[in-house]
Design a protein around this motif. Structure first.
Motif, mmCIF file in Angstrom:
data_model
loop_
_atom_site.group_PDB
_atom_site.id
_atom_site.type_symbol
_atom_site.label_atom_id
_atom_site.label_comp_id
_atom_site.label_asym_id
_atom_site.label_seq_id
_atom_site.Cartn_x
_atom_site.Cartn_y
_atom_site.Cartn_z
ATOM 1 N N TRP A 51 0.845 -1.195 0.000
ATOM 2 C CA TRP A 51 0.000 0.000 0.000
ATOM 3 C C TRP A 51 0.876 1.238 0.000
ATOM 4 C CZ3 TRP A 51 0.564 3.585 3.808
ATOM 5 C CH2 TRP A 51 1.095 3.174 5.041
ATOM 6 N N MET A 52 0.366 2.307 -0.595
ATOM 7 C CA MET A 52 1.093 3.573 -0.677
ATOM 8 C C MET A 52 0.130 4.736 -0.551
ATOM 9 S SD MET A 52 3.433 2.575 -3.992
ATOM 10 C CE MET A 52 2.194 1.471 -4.656
ATOM 11 N N LEU A 53 0.581 5.824 0.018
ATOM 12 C CA LEU A 53 -0.169 7.076 0.030
ATOM 13 C C LEU A 53 0.492 8.024 -0.954
ATOM 14 C CD1 LEU A 53 -0.886 7.742 3.822
ATOM 15 C CD2 LEU A 53 -2.331 6.616 2.134
ATOM 16 N N VAL A 112 -5.228 12.999 -1.767
ATOM 17 C CA VAL A 112 -4.469 11.810 -1.419
ATOM 18 C C VAL A 112 -5.123 10.581 -2.042
ATOM 19 C CG1 VAL A 112 -5.690 11.505 0.793
ATOM 20 C CG2 VAL A 112 -3.448 10.456 0.464
ATOM 21 N N ASP A 113 -4.304 9.682 -2.559
ATOM 22 C CA ASP A 113 -4.755 8.398 -3.085
ATOM 23 C C ASP A 113 -4.138 7.285 -2.245
ATOM 24 O OD1 ASP A 113 -6.086 9.425 -5.472
ATOM 25 O OD2 ASP A 113 -4.083 9.816 -6.254
ATOM 26 N N LEU A 114 -4.963 6.332 -1.845
ATOM 27 C CA LEU A 114 -4.462 5.091 -1.263
ATOM 28 C C LEU A 114 -4.340 4.088 -2.401
ATOM 29 C CD1 LEU A 114 -3.679 3.181 1.041
ATOM 30 C CD2 LEU A 114 -6.123 2.744 1.385
ATOM 31 N N LEU A 115 -3.114 3.665 -2.685
ATOM 32 C CA LEU A 115 -2.837 2.751 -3.784
ATOM 33 C C LEU A 115 -2.478 1.372 -3.240
ATOM 34 C CD1 LEU A 115 -0.466 5.026 -5.943
ATOM 35 C CD2 LEU A 115 -2.966 4.879 -6.064
ATOM 36 N N TYR A 116 -2.902 0.333 -3.947
ATOM 37 C CA TYR A 116 -2.463 -1.031 -3.704
ATOM 38 C C TYR A 116 -1.697 -1.494 -4.945
ATOM 39 C CZ TYR A 116 -5.566 -1.811 0.383
ATOM 40 O OH TYR A 116 -6.180 -1.759 1.606
ATOM 41 N N ALA A 117 -0.540 -2.118 -4.718
ATOM 42 C CA ALA A 117 0.253 -2.638 -5.835
ATOM 43 C C ALA A 117 0.492 -4.128 -5.638
ATOM 44 C CB ALA A 117 1.581 -1.887 -5.927
ATOM 45 N N ASP A 118 0.224 -4.907 -6.668
ATOM 46 C CA ASP A 118 0.410 -6.356 -6.644
ATOM 47 C C ASP A 118 1.888 -6.667 -6.913
ATOM 48 O OD1 ASP A 118 0.589 -9.083 -7.196
ATOM 49 O OD2 ASP A 118 -1.349 -9.156 -8.207
ATOM 50 N N PRO A 119 2.592 -7.272 -5.952
ATOM 51 C CA PRO A 119 4.029 -7.508 -6.168
ATOM 52 C C PRO A 119 4.318 -8.524 -7.264
ATOM 53 C CG PRO A 119 3.283 -8.594 -4.158
ATOM 54 C CD PRO A 119 2.139 -7.753 -4.633
ATOM 55 N N ALA A 120 3.359 -9.368 -7.587
ATOM 56 C CA ALA A 120 3.571 -10.369 -8.634
ATOM 57 C C ALA A 120 3.433 -9.778 -10.021
ATOM 58 C CB ALA A 120 2.588 -11.533 -8.451
ATOM 59 N N THR A 167 -6.206 2.095 -7.422
ATOM 60 C CA THR A 167 -6.579 3.093 -6.419
ATOM 61 C C THR A 167 -7.720 2.545 -5.578
ATOM 62 O OG1 THR A 167 -5.924 4.892 -7.892
ATOM 63 C CG2 THR A 167 -7.352 5.453 -6.032
ATOM 64 N N VAL A 168 -7.517 2.525 -4.263
ATOM 65 C CA VAL A 168 -8.493 1.964 -3.331
ATOM 66 C C VAL A 168 -9.340 3.048 -2.690
ATOM 67 C CG1 VAL A 168 -8.746 0.615 -1.194
ATOM 68 C CG2 VAL A 168 -7.032 -0.029 -2.896
ATOM 69 N N LEU A 191 -13.696 4.126 9.580
ATOM 70 C CA LEU A 191 -13.475 2.703 9.360
ATOM 71 C C LEU A 191 -13.794 2.329 7.923
ATOM 72 C CD1 LEU A 191 -12.716 0.029 10.820
ATOM 73 C CD2 LEU A 191 -15.185 -0.350 11.121
ATOM 74 N N TYR A 192 -12.883 1.568 7.305
ATOM 75 C CA TYR A 192 -13.064 1.080 5.942
ATOM 76 C C TYR A 192 -12.782 -0.418 5.905
ATOM 77 C CZ TYR A 192 -13.081 5.777 3.876
ATOM 78 O OH TYR A 192 -13.396 7.063 3.516
ATOM 79 N N LYS A 193 -13.387 -1.101 4.933
ATOM 80 C CA LYS A 193 -12.944 -2.440 4.597
ATOM 81 C C LYS A 193 -11.639 -2.332 3.815
ATOM 82 C CE LYS A 193 -17.517 -4.636 4.445
ATOM 83 N NZ LYS A 193 -18.485 -5.400 3.602
ATOM 84 N N ASN A 194 -10.895 -3.406 3.799
ATOM 85 C CA ASN A 194 -9.595 -3.364 3.130
ATOM 86 C C ASN A 194 -9.687 -3.078 1.637
ATOM 87 O OD1 ASN A 194 -8.185 -3.770 5.470
ATOM 88 N ND2 ASN A 194 -7.796 -5.955 5.127
ATOM 89 N N ASP A 195 -10.871 -3.305 1.035
ATOM 90 C CA ASP A 195 -11.026 -3.013 -0.386
ATOM 91 C C ASP A 195 -11.418 -1.567 -0.644
ATOM 92 O OD1 ASP A 195 -13.677 -2.888 0.399
ATOM 93 O OD2 ASP A 195 -14.355 -4.552 -0.843
ATOM 94 N N GLY A 196 -11.445 -0.736 0.408
ATOM 95 C CA GLY A 196 -11.764 0.681 0.265
ATOM 96 C C GLY A 196 -13.217 1.028 0.471
#
Length: 804
Positions: free
Chosen positions: A341-343, A352-360, A366-367, A413-418
């Motif tokens: 995850w990144m801000l 601000v964007d909360l980003l998720y990046a797949d390492p594979a 953007t979440v 509070l958020y779910k992990n999927d945003g």
């Protein structure tokens, strides 16, 4: 960023640092507008008044006692890191005689002590002497520890040194890497403690602990070029970022920051104390100029294979995608894997964007996105609970998010999927510190301003919703550190008349023990018979009530007229007016009042903290103007009081406070209001300052040239009156607010034929504290200036004008 750590208290091991713990020139405060929360607390130790018994003659403050002695040194709590559960701390204990430093476990309830690592046995296998432990980190399974030693300063902190691995089973100690290869930074175990990764010379390395084999995971790092796994000057200074890589919690992947500073410019400083001046250069991006390019990637420590994420921040994207201000690994997601995850922030820092990046695959999504009216405050956690802007819960399904979206700083509070779930805290008050969530008990622990902006208290808030319950009780400021299991907390408490005391509590509010009572210092202070600062409100330029304090002489006589000195800081989100111990600086204000008959006041202008988002951001894009208008209005308000000589009103401040001093003396009605001013290490033009801090509040000069010009004291140099006295002070090794700021103001004043005083401290940095006698010299200089221009014998402005 948070002021406390959810598992590690920042310890005050030097007595001078302890005195400043609640006395740094912060600034800002305001009137409370909050509901009265439920209180649930055991009685805390009563404040000890500063006034001595009537029969005892009052002791006298002197500059020598204040700035060249240990008279007002207090005791700081040794502290350390919480154990996994219970009221136990792990800390480093040093034997001064032998120099041995040991890792010790302390039970705070009964002072039971166990030596975990015996420092007498920590002999360096690759050098001379014992390993002096400066920091440590356990492996996940507790079988090993990394010991950090022989450190050196990078920018603000000593973040490079040497690491050793200690094996608890065998007692064996061996270096992580060959010292001859250079200093190491931020060494960390992988999940099974078979490998250690670290940064050296801006590259990321990994060591196989079984074989001792070292491998470079990046090779392109170097001065003026690429930085891997750590940061440049401005990211550290303004985002609090130093350690730039994270191991995957279960695997061999390492997520790391990569910066490229080749497009930034050098700032050069010189030390003139040598026969031929020595030059020091470092990259310092000034407003409107290029920042370091930045991105995040993952590298496989076993194969060296690297994937760099396309976050639109690497030589592309423009101002809309400028910064990556935080990063880490998510919990396992729906597919069972973890993302990075990144801000990401835009250059103006209002999106601000909360980003998720797949390492594979390297795919980035953007979440969550958030826009604010002024600026986003990125809170970088400094603990393993990541209590920053985003905090992932232990349930693996949710995260807490900090936002000012309802007008106050609160948690959501958020779910992990945003997916948004609900707001967690609510009220006309700010959450100033988020200590974490006890999910088993369904309780959120926060420090807030719910009792008013002058105070800080610990609360628990039901996770399912409900009214906050106040835990700390005694009026003043509480800085708390919760145990990992949320059963205990250490409370460091002070108020305006009582220096910090430290006690252990259960989170029920019951006191367990007093850890540091500071009774000796408290009794010494009582002998000085100092009156408590008086808290009040004064009208700002637009009529807004502003929080203020006043320090009067012990023998104050309302029928007399006194000079008055306003102490200001006034910067965005800061607070000068707090019910907290303010250390030697406040004692110096008492000294001025008693010795020279100068009342000292502090005022929190618009733009300061503790009063919600609108109050704090009122100065957006016009930095300096409203603050100066409010300080001028406050000066006029005090000048109208019967016991204040309107011709002897002055102002002083340091850093942002120095900037505000210069502006208040030269802008609007300031020249008619302030007879004298002292500006220490001032900004004089925001064009001289760094990108991240300045553009957060002013945008860039390309977009807001008028804001930069109107907010610069240099613009108003011609307005300084001949009957105003001005003193400017700067250290010529100040890498934060460069001395060229003071030189620019001096140049402008000289061009206008204005007389002023100036003192330069060679080799001193922003704090002007290095070297024997420096602080005593500085405060003697300022004391003499106050005496001569605001003291009882000072010539009034009107009289001075008549003699010209």
């Amino acid at each position: 960023m948070p002021t406390t750590n959810a598992h590690t208290m920042r310890r005050l091991l030097h007595p001078y640092v302890f005195l400043l713990a609640f006395g740094l020139p912060l600034a800002g405060c305001a009137t409370a507008q909050t509901p009265a929360p439920t209180t649930e607390s055991a009685a805390m130790p009563p404040a000890i008044p500063m006034r001595a018994p009537e029969a005892a003659p009052a002791a006298e403050l002197t500059l020598q006692k204040l700035f060249n002695s240990g008279e007002f040194y207090g005791d700081g709590f040794q502290g350390g890191r919480w154990a996994a559960e219970g009221p136990e701390l792990l800390y480093v204990e040093t034997d001064r005689a032998s120099g041995a430093s040991s890792l010790v476990r302390l039970d705070l309830t009964d002072d039971g002590r166990e030596v975990l690592i015996d420092g007498a046995r920590l002999t360096k296998t690759d050098g001379e002497g014992l390993i002096a432990i400066e920091d440590y980190e356990y492996s996940a399974d507790g079988s090993k520890a990394l010991l950090y030693t022989d450190s050196e300063r990078v920018w603000r902190l000593n973040t490079k040194g040497y690491y050793y691995v200690y094996d608890f089973a065998s007692g064996e100690v061996k270096p992580v890497a060959d010292r001859a290869r250079g200093l190491q930074m931020f060494a960390k175990f992988n999940a099974d403690a078979s490998h250690v990764a670290f940064v050296r010379d801006r590259n990321l390395y990994v060591v196989d602990l079984a074989s001792g084999e070292e491998a470079a995971l990046t090779t392109n790092g170097g001065p003026g070029a690429v930085i891997n796994g750590t940061f440049d000057w401005v990211y550290e200074e303004e985002f609090g970022l130093r350690d730039g890589f994270r191991w995957h919690p279960e695997g061999d992947l390492i997520a790391f920051y990569q910066l490229d500073e080749s497009g930034t410019r050098d700032f050069t400083m010189y030390d003139s104390r040598t026969l031929y001046p020595e030059l020091t250069s470092f990259r310092y991006p000034k407003v409107g100029e290029a920042n370091s390019e930045i991105r995040v990637g993952v590298v496989d420590a076993s194969s060296g294979e690297t994937t760099l994420f396309d976050t639109d921040t690497w030589f592309e994207g423009g101002d809309e995608t400028e910064y990556i201000a935080a990063m880490g690994w998510t919990p396992p997601l729906a597919d069972g894997g973890r993302d990075v995850w990144m801000l990401r922030l835009n250059r103006d820092q209002n999106h601000v964007d909360l980003l998720y990046a797949d390492p594979a695959s390297g795919a980035v999504r953007t979440v969550l996105q958030e826009d604010v009216s002024a600026y986003v405050e990125v809170e970088n956690g400094f603990s393993d609970t990541e209590t920053g802007t985003i905090t992932f819960l232990q349930d693996g399904e949710h995260f807490a998010w900090r936002s000012p979206r309802d007008g106050y700083g609160h948690l959501y509070l958020y779910k992990n999927d945003g997916t948004f779930v609900r707001q967690l805290t609510r009220g006309e008050w700010d959450v100033t510190d988020f200590h974490g969530i006890d999910e088993a008990e369904g309780q959120i622990y926060v420090t807030t301003t719910a009792r008013g902006p002058l105070e800080r208290h610990l609360y628990r808030v039901p996770l399912a919703g409900g009214a906050p319950v106040q835990i700390t009780e005694q009026a003043g400021t509480h800085s708390v550190d919760l145990s990992r299991d949320f059963d205990y907390f250490i409370d460091t408490y002070s108020n305006a008349t009582t220096p910090a005391t430290t006690a252990l509590y259960r989170t029920s509010g019951d006191q367990v023990s007093v850890l540091v009572d500071n009774d000796a210092l408290i009794q010494r202070l009582a002998a000085y018979d100092l009156p408590a600062p008086e808290f009040m409100t004064v009208p700002g330029a637009d009529g807004t009530p502003l929080n203020a304090y006043v320090v009067k002489p012990r023998d104050f006589d309302p029928s007399k007229e006194y000079g008055l000195l306003i102490h200001t800081y006034g910067g965005p989100g800061s607070q000068e007016v707090r019910d907290a111990w303010a250390g030697n600086e406040r004692l110096w204000h008492h000294y001025l009042a008693d010795t020279y008959g100068v009342i000292v006041a502090g005022v929190d202008n618009r733009g300061t903290g503790g009063r919600g988002y609108a109050f704090k951001t009122a100065t957006q894009n016009r930095l300096g103007i409203l603050e100066a208008e409010d300080q001028i209005a406050a000066g006029q308000h005090f000048a109208a009081m019967d016991f204040v000589d309107a011709d002897r009103v002055g102002i002083w401040g340091w850093s942002y406070g120095g900037y505000l001093t210069l502006l208040a003396m030269t802008y609007g009605d300031g020249p008619e209001t302030f007879a004298a001013g002292m500006a220490v290490a001032p900004v004089t033009s925001w064009r001289q300052y760094d990108t991240i801090y300045t553009e957060r509040y002013l945008s860039t000069p390309q977009k807001n040239a008028e804001g930069y010009d109107l907010g610069s004291p240099v613009t108003y140099a011609a307005n300084l009156r001949d009957d105003q006295a001005l003193l400017m002070v700067h250290g010529d090794a100040d890498d934060n607010v460069h001395p060229q700021n003071t030189f620019a103001m001096a140049d402008a004043l000289q061009a206008e034929g204005k007389q002023f005083e100036m003192m330069i401290y060679p080799g001193r940095t922003h704090g002007i504290y290095e070297g024997r006698g420096t602080r005593l010299h500085l405060y003697t200089l300022m004391t003499n200036f106050v005496r001569d221009n605001l003291g009882e014998g000072a010539m009034s402005m009107a009289s001075a004008a008549g003699t010209q």
